[in-house]
Design a protein around this motif. Structure first.
Motif, PDB file in Angstrom:
ATOM      1  N   ARG A 154       0.858  -1.194   0.000  1.00  0.00           N
ATOM      2  CA  ARG A 154       0.000   0.000   0.000  1.00  0.00           C
ATOM      3  C   ARG A 154       0.892   1.240   0.000  1.00  0.00           C
ATOM      4  O   ARG A 154       1.555   1.538   0.991  1.00  0.00           O
ATOM      5  CB  ARG A 154      -0.921   0.007   1.220  1.00  0.00           C
ATOM      6  N   SER A 155       0.897   1.944  -1.104  1.00  0.00           N
ATOM      7  CA  SER A 155       1.706   3.162  -1.215  1.00  0.00           C
ATOM      8  C   SER A 155       1.140   4.040  -2.316  1.00  0.00           C
ATOM      9  O   SER A 155       0.532   3.544  -3.267  1.00  0.00           O
ATOM     10  CB  SER A 155       3.170   2.831  -1.520  1.00  0.00           C
ATOM     11  N   GLY A 156       1.345   5.347  -2.191  1.00  0.00           N
ATOM     12  CA  GLY A 156       0.803   6.281  -3.162  1.00  0.00           C
ATOM     13  C   GLY A 156       1.320   6.044  -4.556  1.00  0.00           C
ATOM     14  O   GLY A 156       0.581   6.172  -5.540  1.00  0.00           O
ATOM     15  N   HIS A 162      -2.414  16.867  -9.406  1.00  0.00           N
ATOM     16  CA  HIS A 162      -3.771  16.576  -9.848  1.00  0.00           C
ATOM     17  C   HIS A 162      -4.271  15.258  -9.251  1.00  0.00           C
ATOM     18  O   HIS A 162      -5.423  15.150  -8.816  1.00  0.00           O
ATOM     19  CB  HIS A 162      -3.807  16.507 -11.371  1.00  0.00           C
ATOM     20  N   GLU A 163      -3.395  14.255  -9.209  1.00  0.00           N
ATOM     21  CA  GLU A 163      -3.785  12.924  -8.747  1.00  0.00           C
ATOM     22  C   GLU A 163      -3.494  12.697  -7.263  1.00  0.00           C
ATOM     23  O   GLU A 163      -3.880  11.667  -6.721  1.00  0.00           O
ATOM     24  CB  GLU A 163      -3.067  11.859  -9.580  1.00  0.00           C
ATOM     25  N   ASP A 164      -2.792  13.638  -6.628  1.00  0.00           N
ATOM     26  CA  ASP A 164      -2.416  13.504  -5.220  1.00  0.00           C
ATOM     27  C   ASP A 164      -1.702  12.172  -4.977  1.00  0.00           C
ATOM     28  O   ASP A 164      -2.167  11.325  -4.209  1.00  0.00           O
ATOM     29  CB  ASP A 164      -3.644  13.634  -4.316  1.00  0.00           C
ATOM     30  N   VAL A 165      -0.560  11.997  -5.627  1.00  0.00           N
ATOM     31  CA  VAL A 165       0.135  10.708  -5.578  1.00  0.00           C
ATOM     32  C   VAL A 165       0.697  10.378  -4.205  1.00  0.00           C
ATOM     33  O   VAL A 165       1.048   9.221  -3.947  1.00  0.00           O
ATOM     34  CB  VAL A 165       1.272  10.647  -6.625  1.00  0.00           C
ATOM     35  N   PHE A 166       0.810  11.373  -3.311  1.00  0.00           N
ATOM     36  CA  PHE A 166       1.345  11.038  -1.994  1.00  0.00           C
ATOM     37  C   PHE A 166       0.272  11.058  -0.900  1.00  0.00           C
ATOM     38  O   PHE A 166       0.573  11.125   0.285  1.00  0.00           O
ATOM     39  CB  PHE A 166       2.535  11.922  -1.598  1.00  0.00           C
ATOM     40  N   ALA A 167      -1.006  10.990  -1.327  1.00  0.00           N
ATOM     41  CA  ALA A 167      -2.117  10.836  -0.384  1.00  0.00           C
ATOM     42  C   ALA A 167      -2.122  11.930   0.677  1.00  0.00           C
ATOM     43  O   ALA A 167      -2.047  11.671   1.879  1.00  0.00           O
ATOM     44  CB  ALA A 167      -2.080   9.459   0.274  1.00  0.00           C
ATOM     45  N   THR A 168      -2.188  13.156   0.225  1.00  0.00           N
ATOM     46  CA  THR A 168      -2.316  14.362   1.059  1.00  0.00           C
ATOM     47  C   THR A 168      -1.002  14.817   1.672  1.00  0.00           C
ATOM     48  O   THR A 168      -0.687  16.004   1.674  1.00  0.00           O
ATOM     49  CB  THR A 168      -3.359  14.166   2.180  1.00  0.00           C
ATOM     50  N   VAL A 211       8.038  -6.273  -5.489  1.00  0.00           N
ATOM     51  CA  VAL A 211       7.165  -5.369  -4.745  1.00  0.00           C
ATOM     52  C   VAL A 211       6.371  -4.520  -5.733  1.00  0.00           C
ATOM     53  O   VAL A 211       6.939  -3.894  -6.626  1.00  0.00           O
ATOM     54  CB  VAL A 211       7.978  -4.458  -3.803  1.00  0.00           C
ATOM     55  N   VAL A 212       5.058  -4.511  -5.558  1.00  0.00           N
ATOM     56  CA  VAL A 212       4.161  -3.784  -6.462  1.00  0.00           C
ATOM     57  C   VAL A 212       3.322  -2.807  -5.651  1.00  0.00           C
ATOM     58  O   VAL A 212       2.703  -3.187  -4.653  1.00  0.00           O
ATOM     59  CB  VAL A 212       3.226  -4.753  -7.225  1.00  0.00           C
ATOM     60  N   SER A 213       3.303  -1.545  -6.068  1.00  0.00           N
ATOM     61  CA  SER A 213       2.502  -0.535  -5.377  1.00  0.00           C
ATOM     62  C   SER A 213       1.022  -0.721  -5.700  1.00  0.00           C
ATOM     63  O   SER A 213       0.643  -0.898  -6.854  1.00  0.00           O
ATOM     64  CB  SER A 213       2.949   0.869  -5.784  1.00  0.00           C
ATOM     65  N   ASN A 214       0.190  -0.653  -4.650  1.00  0.00           N
ATOM     66  CA  ASN A 214      -1.250  -0.842  -4.804  1.00  0.00           C
ATOM     67  C   ASN A 214      -2.003   0.477  -4.912  1.00  0.00           C
ATOM     68  O   ASN A 214      -3.183   0.500  -5.181  1.00  0.00           O
ATOM     69  CB  ASN A 214      -1.781  -1.630  -3.590  1.00  0.00           C
ATOM     70  N   GLY A 215      -1.291   1.593  -4.672  1.00  0.00           N
ATOM     71  CA  GLY A 215      -1.995   2.855  -4.554  1.00  0.00           C
ATOM     72  C   GLY A 215      -2.630   2.971  -3.177  1.00  0.00           C
ATOM     73  O   GLY A 215      -2.598   2.041  -2.376  1.00  0.00           O
ATOM     74  N   ILE A 216      -3.199   4.119  -2.886  1.00  0.00           N
ATOM     75  CA  ILE A 216      -3.768   4.357  -1.563  1.00  0.00           C
ATOM     76  C   ILE A 216      -5.238   3.942  -1.473  1.00  0.00           C
ATOM     77  O   ILE A 216      -5.723   3.528  -0.429  1.00  0.00           O
ATOM     78  CB  ILE A 216      -3.616   5.850  -1.192  1.00  0.00           C
TER      79      ILE A 216
END
Length: 462
Positions: free
Chosen positions: A14-16, A30-36, A58-63
């Motif tokens: 789980r990561s931005g 625009h996409e807020d890739v670092f979750a605020t 390791v695969v990023s899942n997004g927030i």
């Protein structure tokens, strides 16, 4: 039985965004890739590096948490790792509930390295009582899928043990182990002076509720090379777009606001990527402020730092890692960073780092996760790949009106306009082919065909 020695463990994180994703500034905002909060990427990037070995991907899942993805996650991954910060707080309760729903549907291990509870520096859990059932359900779901849950410090450990949980390990935050078992802080022995480069950080709450704004202004008057480093997405948008639509814009005493003198002097930054953040901080003599990961970024860069603690989330991490700190509420408004730097003792932090590192590695082992320092190349391949990528520099204040300053922004806006025009054309074609009853309004038909996200774009003008 077939041999499984060559199996590569697929880890969903789980990561931005992945640390290997280079995202242009406009898209990142625009996409807020670092979750605020860009501090989130400090610990998620560290987790990515630590968990990447020759036998793991390791695969990023997004927030975003999508419960409907459970079957896909079960079929495609071997473990789900969820690095969290101060997740046990009322404003995060809904996200915690969704995570619990997802975890409950998973059949693979789920590991949480370093979650924390947030309250005041008095460590009273009273404000967290209304959400206790939510926290209990989340921790129960995690422990159904793992050997233990990792927490940030002493307060969160006590908070969970008081609920009856025993499989709780205090491991701090993965960010502090980005560089492995050693952490080296540069100490010149020289007092800070007018030529010193000093970084300061702080949240809107610290400025609004405490005296951090006055502390920053006094430091700005004393030190010409002071730089404020913000972390919120609203701050980044204020710098890049002069966007004042967020409620944070009502606070003009923070340097990321266009009305603050440091903004006009180009002494403010927000970083999209930890790499550029830490690279810049290597050139500073000292860092201080209320942001825990803002100061951890400095420490990882070898720069001395002191945290001004305003809540339990910063205090318990400082106590666990022996990071120099002061209570923000007791700090005088004319606090001089030179005094903070002179009194800071980094000996306990550096001497105890190996033991804390071993404790974190043991936590990973207990939960079936290999790490790059024990089972890999100590992150050499990760660092080599990172070094080849051209990340955007820190976001700076928009203080110029020349063509080069305007060009990138206008080009991005033009591309967005083109994309939206194309999407609108396609939607209109879908609407024209729609067989829905005529008596329904255009808005109702649009929502039925293409869904809620574009309803505002298609709402008739009045």
């Amino acid at each position: 039985m077939a041999s499984n020695v060559n199996h590569v463990k697929r880890i969903l994180l789980r990561s931005g965004k992945s640390p290997y994703d280079v995202v242009p500034v406009e898209r990142a905002l625009h996409e807020d890739v670092f979750a605020t909060n860009s501090g989130n990427l400090i610990f998620s990037d560290a987790a990515h590096k630590i968990l990447e070995t020759p036998r793991s991907e390791v695969v990023s899942n997004g927030i975003a948490t999508r419960v409907a993805d459970a079957d896909r996650i079960n079929s495609e991954y071997d473990v789900f790792v969820i690095p969290l910060a101060n997740a046990f707080r009322p404003s995060f309760e809904r996200q915690l509930e969704r995570l619990t729903q997802l975890i409950s549907k998973l059949k693979i291990p789920v590991v949480v390295p370093g979650v924390g509870a947030q309250t005041g520096v008095n460590y009273s859990a009273d404000r967290l009582k209304p959400m206790q059932p939510t926290v209990h359900a989340f921790v129960s779901a995690v422990l159904d899928h793992s050997a233990s849950i990792g927490v940030r410090g002493e307060f969160t450990e006590r908070y969970l043990r008081d609920m009856g949980f025993r499989d709780v390990d205090v491991i701090g935050c993965p960010s502090m182990f980005l560089n492995g078992s050693r952490i080296d802080i540069r100490e010149s022995g020289r007092a800070l002076g007018p030529t010193s480069r000093i970084a300061v950080n702080g949240s809107h709450d610290a400025v609004r509720k405490h005296k951090l704004g006055k502390i920053i202004n006094r430091a700005h008057a004393r030190y010409p090379h002071l730089r404020f480093i913000g972390q919120n997405i609203s701050e980044a948008r204020q710098l890049h777009w002069r966007d004042l639509s967020h409620q944070n814009a009502s606070l003009t005493d923070i340097p990321t606001h266009p009305d603050h003198p440091m903004y006009g002097e180009d002494k403010v930054r927000v970083y999209i990527d930890p790499v550029t953040w830490m690279d810049d901080l290597r050139g500073f003599d000292f860092s201080f402020g209320s942001r825990i990961h803002g100061n951890i970024a400095a420490l990882l860069a070898g720069t001395p730092a002191t945290v001004l603690c305003g809540d339990s989330r910063t205090l318990e991490l400082c106590r666990y890692f022996d990071i120099p700190h002061r209570m923000l509420a007791k700090a005088p408004f004319d606090l001089d960073p030179a005094d903070l730097c002179a009194e800071a003792d980094f000996g306990p932090l550096m001497r105890g780092h190996r033991e804390r590192f071993d404790r974190f590695m043991n936590f990973l082992d207990k939960n079936g996760l290999e790490n790059t320092f024990t089972h890999g190349d100590s992150g050499a391949a990760f660092e080599a790949r990172i070094s080849t990528l051209a990340y955007p520099p820190g976001v700076r204040p928009w203080v110029g009106a020349d063509a080069s300053t305007m060009g990138a922004r206008l080009n991005w806006l033009q591309s967005q306009l083109t994309d939206l025009t194309d999407q609108n054309t396609q939607l209109q074609r879908k609407l024209a082919k729609s067989t829905l009853p005529v008596q329904r309004s255009t808005y109702q038909r649009a929502r039925s065909v293409v869904g809620r996200p574009i309803k505002r774009a298609l709402r008739p003008s009045r």
